[in-house]
Design a protein around this motif. Structure first.
Motif, PDB file in Angstrom:
ATOM      1  N   ALA A  39       0.847  -1.203   0.000  1.00  0.00           N
ATOM      2  CA  ALA A  39       0.000   0.000   0.000  1.00  0.00           C
ATOM      3  C   ALA A  39       0.879   1.249   0.000  1.00  0.00           C
ATOM      4  CB  ALA A  39      -0.916  -0.014   1.237  1.00  0.00           C
ATOM      5  N   LEU A  40       1.898   1.182   0.822  1.00  0.00           N
ATOM      6  CA  LEU A  40       2.863   2.282   0.849  1.00  0.00           C
ATOM      7  C   LEU A  40       4.240   1.657   0.722  1.00  0.00           C
ATOM      8  CD1 LEU A  40       3.390   5.350   1.357  1.00  0.00           C
ATOM      9  CD2 LEU A  40       3.721   4.723   3.777  1.00  0.00           C
ATOM     10  N   GLU A  41       4.973   2.004  -0.309  1.00  0.00           N
ATOM     11  CA  GLU A  41       6.248   1.328  -0.548  1.00  0.00           C
ATOM     12  C   GLU A  41       7.325   1.930   0.344  1.00  0.00           C
ATOM     13  OE1 GLU A  41       6.833   0.250  -4.624  1.00  0.00           O
ATOM     14  OE2 GLU A  41       8.981  -0.031  -4.316  1.00  0.00           O
ATOM     15  N   ALA A  42       7.422   1.376   1.553  1.00  0.00           N
ATOM     16  CA  ALA A  42       8.361   1.911   2.536  1.00  0.00           C
ATOM     17  C   ALA A  42       9.609   1.056   2.664  1.00  0.00           C
ATOM     18  CB  ALA A  42       7.670   2.000   3.896  1.00  0.00           C
ATOM     19  N   GLY A  43       9.511  -0.208   2.260  1.00  0.00           N
ATOM     20  CA  GLY A  43      10.630  -1.133   2.460  1.00  0.00           C
ATOM     21  C   GLY A  43      11.427  -1.359   1.187  1.00  0.00           C
ATOM     22  N   ARG A  44      12.400  -2.273   1.326  1.00  0.00           N
ATOM     23  CA  ARG A  44      13.264  -2.573   0.179  1.00  0.00           C
ATOM     24  C   ARG A  44      12.555  -3.528  -0.793  1.00  0.00           C
ATOM     25  NH1 ARG A  44      18.533  -3.576   3.984  1.00  0.00           N
ATOM     26  NH2 ARG A  44      16.895  -4.709   5.107  1.00  0.00           N
ATOM     27  N   ARG A  93       1.312 -13.366   4.605  1.00  0.00           N
ATOM     28  CA  ARG A  93      -0.042 -12.820   4.432  1.00  0.00           C
ATOM     29  C   ARG A  93      -1.016 -13.480   5.420  1.00  0.00           C
ATOM     30  NH1 ARG A  93      -0.879  -8.535   1.953  1.00  0.00           N
ATOM     31  NH2 ARG A  93      -2.901  -9.277   1.186  1.00  0.00           N
ATOM     32  N   ARG A  94      -0.906 -14.795   5.529  1.00  0.00           N
ATOM     33  CA  ARG A  94      -1.835 -15.486   6.424  1.00  0.00           C
ATOM     34  C   ARG A  94      -1.585 -15.126   7.887  1.00  0.00           C
ATOM     35  NH1 ARG A  94      -1.096 -20.026   3.495  1.00  0.00           N
ATOM     36  NH2 ARG A  94       0.259 -20.805   5.149  1.00  0.00           N
ATOM     37  N   PRO A 125       4.189  -7.325   3.457  1.00  0.00           N
ATOM     38  CA  PRO A 125       5.531  -6.805   3.187  1.00  0.00           C
ATOM     39  C   PRO A 125       5.440  -5.326   2.811  1.00  0.00           C
ATOM     40  CG  PRO A 125       5.196  -8.914   2.089  1.00  0.00           C
ATOM     41  CD  PRO A 125       3.853  -8.473   2.611  1.00  0.00           C
ATOM     42  N   ALA A 126       6.423  -4.582   3.212  1.00  0.00           N
ATOM     43  CA  ALA A 126       6.402  -3.143   2.957  1.00  0.00           C
ATOM     44  C   ALA A 126       7.178  -2.758   1.704  1.00  0.00           C
ATOM     45  CB  ALA A 126       6.965  -2.404   4.175  1.00  0.00           C
ATOM     46  N   CYS A 142      12.053  -6.640   3.250  1.00  0.00           N
ATOM     47  CA  CYS A 142      11.063  -5.668   2.779  1.00  0.00           C
ATOM     48  C   CYS A 142      10.456  -4.872   3.942  1.00  0.00           C
ATOM     49  CB  CYS A 142       9.929  -6.356   2.031  1.00  0.00           C
ATOM     50  SG  CYS A 142      10.472  -7.284   0.573  1.00  0.00           S
ATOM     51  N   GLY A 143      10.567  -5.450   5.133  1.00  0.00           N
ATOM     52  CA  GLY A 143       9.830  -4.886   6.250  1.00  0.00           C
ATOM     53  C   GLY A 143       8.388  -5.362   6.172  1.00  0.00           C
ATOM     54  N   ILE A 144       7.686  -5.303   7.301  1.00  0.00           N
ATOM     55  CA  ILE A 144       6.281  -5.722   7.289  1.00  0.00           C
ATOM     56  C   ILE A 144       5.428  -4.712   8.028  1.00  0.00           C
ATOM     57  CG2 ILE A 144       6.412  -8.242   7.014  1.00  0.00           C
ATOM     58  CD1 ILE A 144       6.497  -8.355  10.100  1.00  0.00           C
ATOM     59  N   THR A 145       4.205  -4.707   7.664  1.00  0.00           N
ATOM     60  CA  THR A 145       3.217  -3.934   8.398  1.00  0.00           C
ATOM     61  C   THR A 145       2.069  -4.885   8.702  1.00  0.00           C
ATOM     62  OG1 THR A 145       2.143  -3.309   6.334  1.00  0.00           O
ATOM     63  CG2 THR A 145       3.770  -1.767   7.208  1.00  0.00           C
TER      64      THR A 145
END
Lengths: 438, 438
Positions: free
Chosen positions: B93-98, B154-155, B160-161, B421-424
């Motif tokens: 949704a928001l590309e904050a990670g790698r 996802r589950r 992933p960010a 990627c980081g996660i939210t």
């Protein structure tokens, strides 16, 4: 020669008179690519040519079971559907002379890459003294010469006094099963002429041949771990190398085989075909090689085969000690060689006709190649005169046959027919197709 | 590790929860025989699987001209009709990670004779810890692991960010043109993971590969005159033997190539395929061998090829002095090797996730096989983490992959995605297929 000069000259003149037509028909026959199992259209042409000459016709599909029951049969690993022999028989009005088989094979060997040929192997050309094309020398020129030699006698107003079977057989290049099937069908005679391309000479002796496939197997791997795998292509080369020890041993025995003493290398083991692996980046685990080995006359195919198997059984590993699995499958010839006994009447007659045409003594020689002559000598006691024209590259590119040699061979065969079978002046009413005793 | 324990455990638990489905899907994919140029139905399956996950889909046929213009392209000697890459893109949704590419190839190498397999190569079975079938290890298990690692995140209710491109590419086993085409299409990221079967290790360095065909030609003859002919099968063996002199020379240089010093035999010249001759009773005049040669990273394919050509130019005759004609045609890989530079962020993250899952330090190694990793490192400066499960016989019979290894690799990749990627926490309304910025 028992023929008078005038008769002889009439026959020879008729060979010349028919020679353009003979060459044209030879070219037409070469244009039919009668590769193994694809002989049908060429046999149609031979059938029609014989039928036009009023011969009693016989055409039959080879029977696998009948042939396989014969000790001289080659292994059959193709379908014999539409694989036919053609025989046309001439019956004299009164059978007073000696009988004769005029044999030839219709099958030809593969061409290899056609791009390597100067022109298409199936587009027969005449180029100076040469008639070209796959099968031109081996042996459509000879097969056609048989018929046109007969024509010359007929056109000279003469009739052979002996029965003649014109045979156009299949399978000479792989099993010998075509001539064998003709013998099984009951065709026999007091002599046989086979105009294979033998450089204007008569074959005194030849080798037997066995065909088999060697399959070498191992363990396939990714090349990243190549050393743990086993390259079956290399292993097959190793096995063939070991098999050549047997070739050397057999060649060293040539002095004890009459007629083979003077050949430099009478026994050839030919590595004719290879296929292995399926991917550049996989270490191949299987490789198949097709081999043709030769054996001396007097050595049975069974005995030779036993020696081969015993020798291969000693090949248990490669030069690095990797175990090798090599499996053999016979897949064609399983044939003994033969010797044409010296001094036969048939040979003596041919010596006379050859001298008459060539102005030179007939030379005999030993050939290290397979010949259907063995079928007639081994299994029916018929003297086989394998005698035919000069050729080049019979299993190679740009195969060709010498036209003037074909002319002389045709003349020699025409005179041979007349001398061997005897001749009578043809009566006006005689028709060779109908006048035979029934 | 920046993930907290609870989050990590949630992800790992979800890999376990989805693992039966993951294995079933891997088996289904193995059952599609995605041999070269026959990848279409397997790509259908991959496309549908990615689409079901809401990814932004891209599927395109490889363009011969586009690829051929690239210096790293392999020679194309097949049709690329219906030879497609599939890429599915996840946009946060928001590309904050790698950003990340998860790459794998769909193509598999030929099976060899299927009769040599315990069961059909296309009938994937599970047998204890092993999942079997052609392509199971190389590399459908890894290709599927990429997707199911994502599923687990996802589950677990996480997103992933960073942007992720899931790539299912063709042509890895012969040219590398599939990954190259994906790069040409514009797909790039800050790291790439390729779960090739690497024994739970990370590839530090690997070789480049060149494919070519060697055609040896001579003069075909009848075996009766074998000595006047030239056996091209023997000659091909001789040429390959001479080429192995170069293999020896290159292996002797290993000490001057970092990361290759300790390999016993880093450079393998593989004779992968052979075909020659067409008749047991003809001396074969042509023979073709398909070769795969390896080269060190840092040596360009052009330079290696020049050395090969120069070396072959010295092979003018065989051991008997018969002249040899050997023609080379490149027919696949023309690829340099690569080294993964030590100390990259991507590698450090993977070290952490590997330690977490395996309880052991990540080992790196040098592999003497081709890898698509070179496409990303050489032409886009992207660190390529080639890292995947334990397998057996990847180019052999009865190929198989270790199930527990696949489970751990999947877990490690899942954690890598989350760390890299980081996660939210996923919002209820988020839909990865639609939420990307356009």
């Amino acid at each position: 020669m028992t023929l008078d000069n005038a008769t002889r000259e009439r026959i020879l003149a008729e060979v010349d008179a028919g020679f353009d037509a003979q060459l044209a028909f030879t070219q037409e026959l070469v244009r039919h690519p009668s590769l193994r199992t694809e002989e049908s259209s060429a046999q149609d042409l031979m059938f029609a040519a014989m039928q036009d000459r009023g011969l009693e016709m016989d055409r039959w599909e080879l029977d696998v079971d009948d042939i396989a029951s014969h000790e001289g049969a080659g292994i059959i690993d193709v379908s014999y559907d539409d694989v036919d022999n053609v025989v046309g028989t001439y019956h004299p009005a009164l059978e007073a002379g000696r009988s004769l088989i005029l044999n030839g094979h219709i099958d030809v060997v593969p061409t290899g890459p056609e791009s390597e040929w100067a022109t298409s192997p199936w587009d027969s050309r005449i180029d100076g003294d040469w008639l070209t094309g796959r099968g031109s020398g081996d042996m459509k020129a000879g097969l056609v010469a048989n018929l046109f030699a007969f024509d010359a006698i007929r056109r000279a107003g003469l009739s052979p006094a002996g029965r003649i079977h014109f045979q156009s057989v299949v399978e000479e290049e792989c099993t010998g099963n075509g001539s064998l099937a003709a013998l099984q069908r009951g065709y026999t005679a007091e002599a046989v002429v086979i105009p294979e391309p033998e450089e204007d000479m008569l074959v005194r002796a030849n080798v037997g041949v066995i065909w088999f496939r060697l399959r070498v197997s191992g363990k396939p791997t990714h090349p990243r771990e190549m050393s743990s795998g086993f390259n079956a292509i290399d292993a097959a080369h190793h096995v063939v190398g070991r098999l050549r020890e047997l070739e050397d041993r057999w060649n060293a025995q040539k002095d004890s085989h009459r007629y083979f003493e003077d050949l430099e290398h009478p026994i050839n083991f030919n590595l004719g075909k290879i296929a292995g692996g399926d991917w550049a980046s996989s270490v191949p685990a299987w490789c198949e090689v097709d081999l043709r080995v030769a054996l001396y006359p007097g050595v049975t195919a069974e005995d030779a085969w036993t020696e081969i198997i015993d020798h291969l059984a000693t090949v248990v590993d490669d030069e690095h000690g990797h175990p090798i699995t090599a499996r053999t499958t016979r897949n064609g010839f399983f044939a003994e060689g033969y010797v044409l006994d010296e001094g036969s009447d048939a040979e003596n007659v041919l010596r006379g006709t050859h001298r008459e045409v060539f102005g030179d003594e007939l030379r005999t020689f030993t050939t290290p190649g397979y010949l259907d002559g063995r079928v007639f000598t081994q299994y029916a006691g018929i003297p086989a005169l394998v005698y035919g024209p000069i050729s080049e590259a019979i299993h190679g590119y740009d195969e060709r046959v010498s036209i003037e040699s074909v002319r002389r061979i045709t003349k020699s065969i025409a005179l041979f027919i007349a001398e061997w079978c005897g001749i009578t002046e043809a009566r006006a009413e005689s028709d060779p197709g109908r006048s035979h005793s029934s």
